[in-house]
Design an enzyme around this catalytic site. Structure first.
Site, PDB file in Angstrom:
ATOM      1  N   ASP A 116       0.831  -1.206   0.000  1.00 28.07           N
ATOM      2  CA  ASP A 116       0.000   0.000   0.000  1.00 28.07           C
ATOM      3  C   ASP A 116       0.869   1.262   0.000  1.00 28.07           C
ATOM      4  OD1 ASP A 116      -2.827   0.945   0.366  1.00 28.07           O
ATOM      5  OD2 ASP A 116      -2.004   1.849   2.170  1.00 28.07           O
ATOM      6  N   GLU A 161      14.467 -14.581   0.542  1.00 27.11           N
ATOM      7  CA  GLU A 161      14.936 -15.649   1.452  1.00 27.11           C
ATOM      8  C   GLU A 161      14.016 -16.862   1.388  1.00 27.11           C
ATOM      9  OE1 GLU A 161      14.852 -14.108   5.428  1.00 27.11           O
ATOM     10  OE2 GLU A 161      16.222 -12.470   4.910  1.00 27.11           O
TER      11      GLU A 161
HETATM   12  C1  NOJ Z   1      -4.476   2.894  -0.862  1.00 24.41           C
HETATM   13  C2  NOJ Z   1      -5.610   1.942  -0.608  1.00 24.41           C
HETATM   14  O1  NOJ Z   1      -5.865   1.225  -1.787  1.00 24.41           O
HETATM   15  C3  NOJ Z   1      -6.762   2.779  -0.157  1.00 24.41           C
HETATM   16  O2  NOJ Z   1      -7.968   2.052  -0.121  1.00 24.41           O
HETATM   17  C4  NOJ Z   1      -6.426   3.382   1.179  1.00 24.41           C
HETATM   18  O3  NOJ Z   1      -7.453   4.256   1.570  1.00 24.41           O
HETATM   19  C5  NOJ Z   1      -5.120   4.171   1.122  1.00 24.41           C
HETATM   20  N1  NOJ Z   1      -4.091   3.495   0.391  1.00 24.41           N
HETATM   21  C6  NOJ Z   1      -4.585   4.440   2.499  1.00 24.41           C
HETATM   22  O4  NOJ Z   1      -4.089   3.259   3.061  1.00 24.41           O
END
Ligand code: NOJ
Length: 553
Positions: A217, A269
């Protein structure tokens, strides 16, 4: 070892170069417990249908302990399952079943921030400025007399300031902390070695539990320009990349790359060809390619492709740029049209006026799509995407032809974007509505109790999986056929060669022995002779607009 054998081993090992990866949004996939929120046991019970669809892997959005202020992207404990979704044992059962069915399992990891309920943040708030507890996050004194102004002018991706002030136990105002997203998602400080070590542990925890990789993310946000300067854009702000401007001091800084190299070493790893996929809203593609250099991640979502409109010339350009950029660093190109953050692609590509990414659409938005066009165009776009060399991502429900839901009542909406902008931006709930499995069951078979955390449209019965199963003209059958033919003709492994001199609005190329024509917005196009193996909508000898065909010729 013969060349043939080694080539085969190479393909089998590097499965991710050509894989179709299906995104499960656990809240909205299948609910076994009956509380109206999808869960891991629900996923396990429905995995057969994904194997039957013909995908290679699943990616699960977060199911970790979380107060769910951002649908689980606000993680309070990265190595446990939220009771809403089940238990660690439920995860093991799900992973085992997936592996038995030949499906790899990618989990989400959220390193840019934690939940404000994470024990680290609780300790940070309770500790003094300058303490090691605060140093895991980005706490700063405010500006202005008495520090009553935020430390800089950055804005949250969900609207409003990116800083929130904390208060001491005696009620006196204290420092501010940075949150690029919701105030319940404080940013971690990745210059702090303790943070890095903790995430090594989290990676290993899931790798040890059999995860085949991670979707990472906000992979463009962990490194901020030192000193956290104000954002002073030169000229007009171009915030097209998921709302993030590329010249902003919080985004796409080169400091992230040493983190990805460290993570790659951890993942390497482990046996079994596990992967890292970047959610990096970065442009241009040549810059995004830095995220997938041989010692960094394996894949990055191709968001420049996702945000390209239904326009033949623009699509050809972005396809060319993608192949050049990704192949330039020996990474596979990836392709994606829908996910849990964007308007579903059937609806999005059919809007008659453009909508900035991240705003969402609601009942009063201008240029809402016509339903028939959305279905046709959505299928044509999918068939074009699935012919492209590389790896492709699907988002749950697109195989049923689900549109974006626009008429969710304000009081039912849950996306922090809706709340932080006081309804000015609809946000992302419209693509997150629980999916329909059975036409005449409560909640269309999503939940045995008939509950659903977002209301499902009354007219979704005809889109339910059970009424599409085995029906030749259904969208579900179309996706199954497309995935089977993609595999049989090894389209993902091929080289793409454009066919020149086609009429305006029509794209054509050859790949893996198949000829692809996509009539994006041209006049009906007379198809050459040859056997049609798949068409996104019925064709005769001519290919109408909003239609893609694969031919053997
Ligand atoms: C990207 C994620 O896909 C989204 O749903 C989220 O709100 C933001 N990152 C923050 O984590």
């Amino acid at each position: 070892m013969s060349n043939v054998a080694s080539a085969h081993q190479q393909t089998a090992a590097e499965w991710w170069r050509t894989a179709v990866i299906y995104q499960i949004y656990p809240r909205s996939f299948a609910d076994a417990s009956g509380d109206g929120i999808g869960d891991l046991a629900g996923i396990t019970s429905r995995l057969d249908s994904l194997a039957a669809l013909g995908v290679d892997a699943i990616w699960l959005s977060p199911f970790y302990v979380s107060p769910q202020h951002d649908a689980g992207y606000d993680v309070a404990d990265f190595t446990d399952v939220d009771p809403v979704f089940g238990t660690l044992e439920d995860f093991d059962t799900m992973r085992e079943r997936a592996h038995d069915l030949g499906l790899r399992v990618i989990v989400d990891i959220v390193p840019n921030h934690t939940s404000s309920e994470h024990v680290w943040f609780q300790h940070a708030v309770a500790s003094a400025p300058g303490s090691p507890e605060r140093a895991r996050y980005i706490f700063r004194d405010g500006s202005g007399e008495g520090g009553e102004q935020p430390p800089n002018n950055w804005e949250s991706m969900f609207g409003g300031p990116a800083w929130t002030r904390v208060h001491r136990e005696d009620g006196e105002p204290d420092q501010w902390y940075l949150h690029l997203f919701d105030s319940s998602q404080p940013d971690l400080d990745w210059t702090n070695e303790e943070v890095r070590v903790e995430f090594d542990r989290i990676l290993r925890f899931w790798l040890d539990r059999g995860a085949d990789g991670f979707r990472v993310d906000v992979a463009h946000g962990l490194a901020k320009v030192p000193g956290l300067p104000d954002y002073l854009p030169e000229g007009e702000v171009d915030a097209s990349m998921g709302g993030a401007a590329m010249d902003h001091p919080a985004w796409a800084q080169t400091g992230v790359h040493e983190i990805w190299r460290r993570w790659r070493a951890v993942v390497d790893e482990y046996p079994g060809d596990r992967i890292l996929t970047a959610e990096a809203w970065v442009k241009p593609l040549t810059r995004m390619a830095d995220w997938v250099r041989p010692d960094e991640m394996h894949q990055a979502f191709n968001f420049p492709y996702l945000i390209t409109g239904w326009d033949a010339a623009a699509l050809r350009d972005v396809i060319d740029e993608s192949l050049t950029a990704f192949h330039g660093v020996e990474a596979p190109a990836t392709w994606v049209l829908s996910n849990h953050d964007v308007i579903r692609h059937s609806s999005r590509l059919s809007l008659t006026v453009p909508h900035p990414q991240g705003q969402g659409i609601g009942p009063d938005s201008p240029g809402l799509p016509d339903a028939d066009t959305a279905v046709r165009r959505g299928r044509a776009a999918t068939q074009l995407m699935l012919a492209l060399p590389g790896s492709a991502y699907l988002y749950q429900g697109e195989e049923l032809g689900l549109p974006e839901v626009t008429d969710i009542p304000g009081e039912a909406r849950q996306d922090p974007t809706w709340h932080r902008t006081e309804g000015e931006r609809y946000g992302r709930d419209g693509c997150r509505v629980p999916i329909p499995w059975t036409a005449d069951a409560p909640a269309y078979g999503f939940s045995p109790s008939g509950q659903s955390w977002l209301p499902q449209p009354a007219e979704w019965a005809h889109l339910a999986r059970d009424v599409q199963e085995g029906v030749p003209e259904s969208t579900l059958t179309f996706y199954q056929d497309a995935l089977r033919l993609r595999r049989e003709h090894r389209l993902a492994e091929g080289d793409l060669v454009w066919i020149e001199e086609l009429p305006d609005g029509v794209l054509g190329f050859r790949v893996g022995g198949v000829t692809v024509y996509a009539n994006i917005a041209g006049e009906p196009f007379d198809l050459p002779d040859g056997e049609q193996i798949l068409a996104s909508s019925p064709t005769t000898g001519t290919l109408p607009a909003d239609t893609t065909v694969w031919m053997l010729r």
